[in-house]
Design an enzyme around this catalytic site. Structure first.
Site, PDB file in Angstrom:
ATOM      1  N   LYS A  70       0.799  -1.230   0.000  1.00 28.61           N
ATOM      2  CA  LYS A  70       0.000   0.000   0.000  1.00 28.61           C
ATOM      3  C   LYS A  70       0.837   1.289   0.000  1.00 28.61           C
ATOM      4  O   LYS A  70       0.469   2.257  -0.644  1.00 28.61           O
ATOM      5  CB  LYS A  70      -0.965   0.009   1.191  1.00 28.61           C
ATOM      6  CG  LYS A  70      -2.105  -0.994   1.041  1.00 28.61           C
ATOM      7  CD  LYS A  70      -3.029  -0.908   2.240  1.00 28.61           C
ATOM      8  CE  LYS A  70      -4.354  -1.595   1.958  1.00 28.61           C
ATOM      9  NZ  LYS A  70      -5.370  -1.277   2.957  1.00 28.61           N
ATOM     10  N   ASP A 107     -10.215   3.276   1.816  1.00 28.01           N
ATOM     11  CA  ASP A 107     -10.453   2.625   3.117  1.00 28.01           C
ATOM     12  C   ASP A 107     -11.295   3.503   4.041  1.00 28.01           C
ATOM     13  O   ASP A 107     -12.216   3.023   4.712  1.00 28.01           O
ATOM     14  CB  ASP A 107      -9.122   2.289   3.811  1.00 28.01           C
ATOM     15  CG  ASP A 107      -8.470   1.046   3.228  1.00 28.01           C
ATOM     16  OD1 ASP A 107      -9.180   0.213   2.634  1.00 28.01           O
ATOM     17  OD2 ASP A 107      -7.241   0.910   3.370  1.00 28.01           O
TER      18      ASP A 107
END
Ligand code: ATR
Length: 277
Positions: A70, A107
């Site tokens: 990420k 997210d």
């Protein structure tokens, strides 16, 4: 990309076998009768850049990235959305026609959408949130709550230095409380969030005393295996509203799917079942 090419997308991680995303996206492709494929790809960190530069040429329109890629994906991207920048990590990449990489992080969006649909009466501006954990997931949660107007975020983490670091980044909105004192701050909370891996299958339980919880508080756990963690069970017993973590996984997938395949998918029982299958 040439016309009539079937759009390809997928998820890159290392390992990747555990990912539920292929089942979820596969379910949506089938439900909406869309042409497209979504596949899991196990890519070692040293190969990430080469793979990301090659995928657009093979017909990929974008990918999700997960652990441990990420942060690296954010660094490799040509364009970065403001929310991805703020979180310091990417989970959703879009490829331009010229192969350029646009990095986003959904997210925090997934977290908020999950709470909005699971607890429609909860208003982020109503009062303090207590957040357990200070890793990447906590960063996304804090950024989302800050943006939604939560007046105070009480942060607690086993390794205090990581919590202090987040306070430095997010400023006076965040108050850090020692991990051993965590049980004493839940009584002020309108929202309690577990972003640690505690409570997950194979991990120790989160053992924070919850007797101080207000019955009206909302409690959510990012852990979704098991669906009903000990934290959620105890919160339920204390009369709190609870929202499980599976919904965040489903909602964070929506923007990517919509961008790649052209239809905004529904997060419903069928999608939940598909992700759990
Ligand atoms: P993620 O990106 O999912 O947040 P991470 O960055 O590895 O993953 O963060 C994991 C979180 O779970 C951290 O807050 C971690 O606490 P530390 O910063 O002290 O490592 C927390 N965590 C993991 N195992 C834990 C344990 N046994 N006890 C307490 N906290 C734990």
């Amino acid at each position: 990309m040439t016309e009539n090419r079937i759009p390809l997308a997928g998820v890159i991680g290392h390992p990747i076998a555990h990912s539920r995303s292929p089942k979820l996206h596969g379910h949506w492709l089938k439900t909406y009768g869309l042409a497209g494929h979504y596949i899991p790809m196990d890519v070692a960190p040293e190969d990430l850049e080469q793979v990301l530069r090659t995928l657009p040429r093979a017909g990929f329109v974008g990918v999700n990235v997960t652990v441990p890629h990420k942060e690296a994906a954010l660094r490799l991207a040509d364009f970065v959305t403001e929310r991805a920048q703020r979180i310091g990590a990417a989970n959703t990449l879009g490829f331009g026609a010229d192969g350029s990489i646009r990095a986003d992080n959904t997210d925090g969006y997934g977290f908020m959408e999950n709470l909005r649909s699971g607890a429609p009466d909860w208003d982020p501006e109503d009062g303090p949130a207590v957040v357990f954990g200070a890793g990447g997931a906590a960063r996304a949660v804090i950024a989302a709550l800050a943006e939604a107007g939560t007046p105070e975020i009480i942060l607690t983490n086993r390794t205090r230095a990581r919590a202090d670091q987040l306070k430095e980044e997010f400023g006076p909105l965040v108050t850090v409380v020692d991990w051993l004192q965590a049980g004493n701050v839940v009584e002020d909370a309108e929202l309690v969030v577990n972003t640690t891996s505690l409570g997950m299958v194979g991990q120790p339980e989160l053992r924070v005393p919850l007797d101080g919880l207000q019955p009206g508080a909302l409690v959510t756990d990012l852990v979704y295996a098991p669906l009903k963690t000990r934290l959620l069970r105890e919160a339920e017993a204390a009369g709190c509203t609870t929202v499980d973590g599976l919904g965040m996984l489903l909602h964070q997938a929506v923007p990517g799917f919509a961008a790649w395949f052209g239809t905004k998918p529904q997060v419903d029982e069928a999608a939940r079942a598909a992700a759990l299958a």
